[in-house]
Design a protein around this motif. Sequence first.
Motif, PDB file in Angstrom:
ATOM      1  N   ALA A  26       0.837  -1.210   0.000  1.00  0.00           N
ATOM      2  CA  ALA A  26       0.000   0.000   0.000  1.00  0.00           C
ATOM      3  C   ALA A  26       0.867   1.254   0.000  1.00  0.00           C
ATOM      4  O   ALA A  26       0.578   2.220  -0.718  1.00  0.00           O
ATOM      5  CB  ALA A  26      -0.929   0.002   1.212  1.00  0.00           C
ATOM      6  N   GLN A  27       1.916   1.254   0.782  1.00  0.00           N
ATOM      7  CA  GLN A  27       2.788   2.433   0.865  1.00  0.00           C
ATOM      8  C   GLN A  27       3.517   2.667  -0.456  1.00  0.00           C
ATOM      9  O   GLN A  27       3.620   3.808  -0.915  1.00  0.00           O
ATOM     10  CB  GLN A  27       3.786   2.254   2.008  1.00  0.00           C
ATOM     11  CG  GLN A  27       4.481   3.522   2.400  1.00  0.00           C
ATOM     12  CD  GLN A  27       3.539   4.538   3.013  1.00  0.00           C
ATOM     13  OE1 GLN A  27       2.574   4.212   3.664  1.00  0.00           O
ATOM     14  NE2 GLN A  27       3.820   5.788   2.788  1.00  0.00           N
ATOM     15  N   VAL A  28       4.017   1.601  -1.063  1.00  0.00           N
ATOM     16  CA  VAL A  28       4.716   1.736  -2.345  1.00  0.00           C
ATOM     17  C   VAL A  28       3.750   2.214  -3.435  1.00  0.00           C
ATOM     18  O   VAL A  28       4.076   3.133  -4.203  1.00  0.00           O
ATOM     19  CB  VAL A  28       5.389   0.401  -2.746  1.00  0.00           C
ATOM     20  CG1 VAL A  28       5.894   0.441  -4.177  1.00  0.00           C
ATOM     21  CG2 VAL A  28       6.516   0.078  -1.787  1.00  0.00           C
ATOM     22  N   ALA A  29       2.572   1.603  -3.473  1.00  0.00           N
ATOM     23  CA  ALA A  29       1.580   2.014  -4.479  1.00  0.00           C
ATOM     24  C   ALA A  29       1.188   3.471  -4.271  1.00  0.00           C
ATOM     25  O   ALA A  29       1.077   4.236  -5.240  1.00  0.00           O
ATOM     26  CB  ALA A  29       0.354   1.107  -4.400  1.00  0.00           C
ATOM     27  N   TYR A  30       0.977   3.864  -3.031  1.00  0.00           N
ATOM     28  CA  TYR A  30       0.605   5.251  -2.732  1.00  0.00           C
ATOM     29  C   TYR A  30       1.713   6.198  -3.190  1.00  0.00           C
ATOM     30  O   TYR A  30       1.447   7.234  -3.800  1.00  0.00           O
ATOM     31  CB  TYR A  30       0.341   5.423  -1.238  1.00  0.00           C
ATOM     32  CG  TYR A  30      -0.131   6.809  -0.883  1.00  0.00           C
ATOM     33  CD1 TYR A  30      -1.481   7.116  -0.911  1.00  0.00           C
ATOM     34  CD2 TYR A  30       0.765   7.814  -0.530  1.00  0.00           C
ATOM     35  CE1 TYR A  30      -1.930   8.383  -0.589  1.00  0.00           C
ATOM     36  CE2 TYR A  30       0.326   9.079  -0.223  1.00  0.00           C
ATOM     37  CZ  TYR A  30      -1.021   9.360  -0.243  1.00  0.00           C
ATOM     38  OH  TYR A  30      -1.465  10.612   0.058  1.00  0.00           O
ATOM     39  N   GLY A  31       2.938   5.861  -2.886  1.00  0.00           N
ATOM     40  CA  GLY A  31       4.059   6.719  -3.272  1.00  0.00           C
ATOM     41  C   GLY A  31       4.173   6.884  -4.770  1.00  0.00           C
ATOM     42  O   GLY A  31       4.456   7.981  -5.264  1.00  0.00           O
ATOM     43  N   LEU A  32       3.964   5.804  -5.506  1.00  0.00           N
ATOM     44  CA  LEU A  32       4.052   5.885  -6.956  1.00  0.00           C
ATOM     45  C   LEU A  32       2.869   6.645  -7.554  1.00  0.00           C
ATOM     46  O   LEU A  32       3.027   7.410  -8.502  1.00  0.00           O
ATOM     47  CB  LEU A  32       4.128   4.480  -7.555  1.00  0.00           C
ATOM     48  CG  LEU A  32       5.410   3.700  -7.254  1.00  0.00           C
ATOM     49  CD1 LEU A  32       5.288   2.274  -7.768  1.00  0.00           C
ATOM     50  CD2 LEU A  32       6.621   4.389  -7.857  1.00  0.00           C
ATOM     51  N   ALA A  34       1.076   8.935  -6.052  1.00  0.00           N
ATOM     52  CA  ALA A  34       1.018  10.321  -5.572  1.00  0.00           C
ATOM     53  C   ALA A  34       1.698  11.291  -6.527  1.00  0.00           C
ATOM     54  O   ALA A  34       1.473  12.495  -6.442  1.00  0.00           O
ATOM     55  CB  ALA A  34       1.652  10.422  -4.190  1.00  0.00           C
ATOM     56  N   ILE A  35       2.482  10.781  -7.436  1.00  0.00           N
ATOM     57  CA  ILE A  35       3.168  11.640  -8.396  1.00  0.00           C
ATOM     58  C   ILE A  35       2.153  12.329  -9.314  1.00  0.00           C
ATOM     59  O   ILE A  35       2.329  13.487  -9.675  1.00  0.00           O
ATOM     60  CB  ILE A  35       4.179  10.819  -9.223  1.00  0.00           C
ATOM     61  CG1 ILE A  35       5.269  10.263  -8.302  1.00  0.00           C
ATOM     62  CG2 ILE A  35       4.780  11.627 -10.350  1.00  0.00           C
ATOM     63  CD1 ILE A  35       6.164   9.238  -8.951  1.00  0.00           C
ATOM     64  N   ALA A  36       1.072  11.615  -9.657  1.00  0.00           N
ATOM     65  CA  ALA A  36       0.166  12.144 -10.675  1.00  0.00           C
ATOM     66  C   ALA A  36      -1.297  12.253 -10.258  1.00  0.00           C
ATOM     67  O   ALA A  36      -2.074  12.858 -10.978  1.00  0.00           O
ATOM     68  CB  ALA A  36       0.254  11.269 -11.921  1.00  0.00           C
ATOM     69  N   ILE A  85      -2.077   6.191   8.457  1.00  0.00           N
ATOM     70  CA  ILE A  85      -0.663   6.589   8.436  1.00  0.00           C
ATOM     71  C   ILE A  85      -0.367   7.378   7.167  1.00  0.00           C
ATOM     72  O   ILE A  85       0.314   8.405   7.207  1.00  0.00           O
ATOM     73  CB  ILE A  85       0.239   5.346   8.551  1.00  0.00           C
ATOM     74  CG1 ILE A  85       0.001   4.654   9.901  1.00  0.00           C
ATOM     75  CG2 ILE A  85       1.716   5.718   8.377  1.00  0.00           C
ATOM     76  CD1 ILE A  85       0.617   3.292  10.028  1.00  0.00           C
ATOM     77  N   MET A  86      -0.891   6.914   6.036  1.00  0.00           N
ATOM     78  CA  MET A  86      -0.701   7.627   4.785  1.00  0.00           C
ATOM     79  C   MET A  86      -1.372   8.994   4.821  1.00  0.00           C
ATOM     80  O   MET A  86      -0.847   9.968   4.289  1.00  0.00           O
ATOM     81  CB  MET A  86      -1.227   6.796   3.609  1.00  0.00           C
ATOM     82  CG  MET A  86      -0.389   5.583   3.315  1.00  0.00           C
ATOM     83  SD  MET A  86      -0.858   4.718   1.806  1.00  0.00           S
ATOM     84  CE  MET A  86      -2.358   3.903   2.303  1.00  0.00           C
ATOM     85  N   MET A  87      -2.529   9.070   5.465  1.00  0.00           N
ATOM     86  CA  MET A  87      -3.237  10.355   5.561  1.00  0.00           C
ATOM     87  C   MET A  87      -2.433  11.345   6.403  1.00  0.00           C
ATOM     88  O   MET A  87      -2.349  12.534   6.081  1.00  0.00           O
ATOM     89  CB  MET A  87      -4.623  10.155   6.169  1.00  0.00           C
ATOM     90  CG  MET A  87      -5.584   9.457   5.231  1.00  0.00           C
ATOM     91  SD  MET A  87      -7.138   9.005   6.005  1.00  0.00           S
ATOM     92  CE  MET A  87      -7.796  10.593   6.424  1.00  0.00           C
ATOM     93  N   LEU A  88      -1.839  10.876   7.471  1.00  0.00           N
ATOM     94  CA  LEU A  88      -1.051  11.746   8.335  1.00  0.00           C
ATOM     95  C   LEU A  88       0.274  12.131   7.694  1.00  0.00           C
ATOM     96  O   LEU A  88       0.795  13.223   7.941  1.00  0.00           O
ATOM     97  CB  LEU A  88      -0.801  11.079   9.684  1.00  0.00           C
ATOM     98  CG  LEU A  88      -2.017  10.915  10.578  1.00  0.00           C
ATOM     99  CD1 LEU A  88      -1.649  10.080  11.797  1.00  0.00           C
ATOM    100  CD2 LEU A  88      -2.565  12.260  10.998  1.00  0.00           C
ATOM    101  N   TRP A  89       0.828  11.229   6.907  1.00  0.00           N
ATOM    102  CA  TRP A  89       2.144  11.475   6.304  1.00  0.00           C
ATOM    103  C   TRP A  89       2.091  12.634   5.319  1.00  0.00           C
ATOM    104  O   TRP A  89       3.008  13.418   5.203  1.00  0.00           O
ATOM    105  CB  TRP A  89       2.603  10.206   5.596  1.00  0.00           C
ATOM    106  CG  TRP A  89       4.032  10.270   5.152  1.00  0.00           C
ATOM    107  CD1 TRP A  89       4.476  10.626   3.918  1.00  0.00           C
ATOM    108  CD2 TRP A  89       5.189   9.984   5.929  1.00  0.00           C
ATOM    109  NE1 TRP A  89       5.832  10.579   3.869  1.00  0.00           N
ATOM    110  CE2 TRP A  89       6.299  10.194   5.096  1.00  0.00           C
ATOM    111  CE3 TRP A  89       5.402   9.586   7.230  1.00  0.00           C
ATOM    112  CZ2 TRP A  89       7.610   9.992   5.542  1.00  0.00           C
ATOM    113  CZ3 TRP A  89       6.695   9.398   7.663  1.00  0.00           C
ATOM    114  CH2 TRP A  89       7.768   9.604   6.818  1.00  0.00           C
ATOM    115  N   ASN A  90       0.985  12.731   4.586  1.00  0.00           N
ATOM    116  CA  ASN A  90       0.888  13.798   3.566  1.00  0.00           C
ATOM    117  C   ASN A  90       0.012  14.897   4.042  1.00  0.00           C
ATOM    118  O   ASN A  90      -1.098  14.955   4.130  1.00  0.00           O
ATOM    119  CB  ASN A  90       0.403  13.216   2.242  1.00  0.00           C
ATOM    120  CG  ASN A  90       1.488  12.383   1.600  1.00  0.00           C
ATOM    121  OD1 ASN A  90       2.636  12.757   1.641  1.00  0.00           O
ATOM    122  ND2 ASN A  90       1.121  11.265   1.040  1.00  0.00           N
TER     123      ASN A  90
END
Length: 90
Positions: A26-32, A34-36, A85-90
């Motif tokens: 999930a974290q890797v997919a989110y990071g990729l 999030a670019i676009a 965690i993803m919501m808080l990170w960004n």
Amino acid sequence: MKKMKTFLYGLKADKYLHCFAGMVVAQVAYGLLAIALPKWACMVLSVVSVAVVGGLKELVDVKYGVPSWKDFVATVTGAIVELPIMMLWN
């Protein structure tokens, strides 16, 4: 609280590994993504990607291992746990 401890102690290590793998995917997919894409789309698609990867892994287990819907649920649970965690990170 005692019921929760009993439940968590009763889980096999395999389920924790599936949960952790779901969090990582999930974290890797989110990071990729999030670019676009906007934030909400990244979150939805990251959970979908975890479901797809977890499902494919269980399909492989049909031939080479022991498939388990509980493994699939543990994998997707990892993605759902990762969402705040993803919501808080960004």
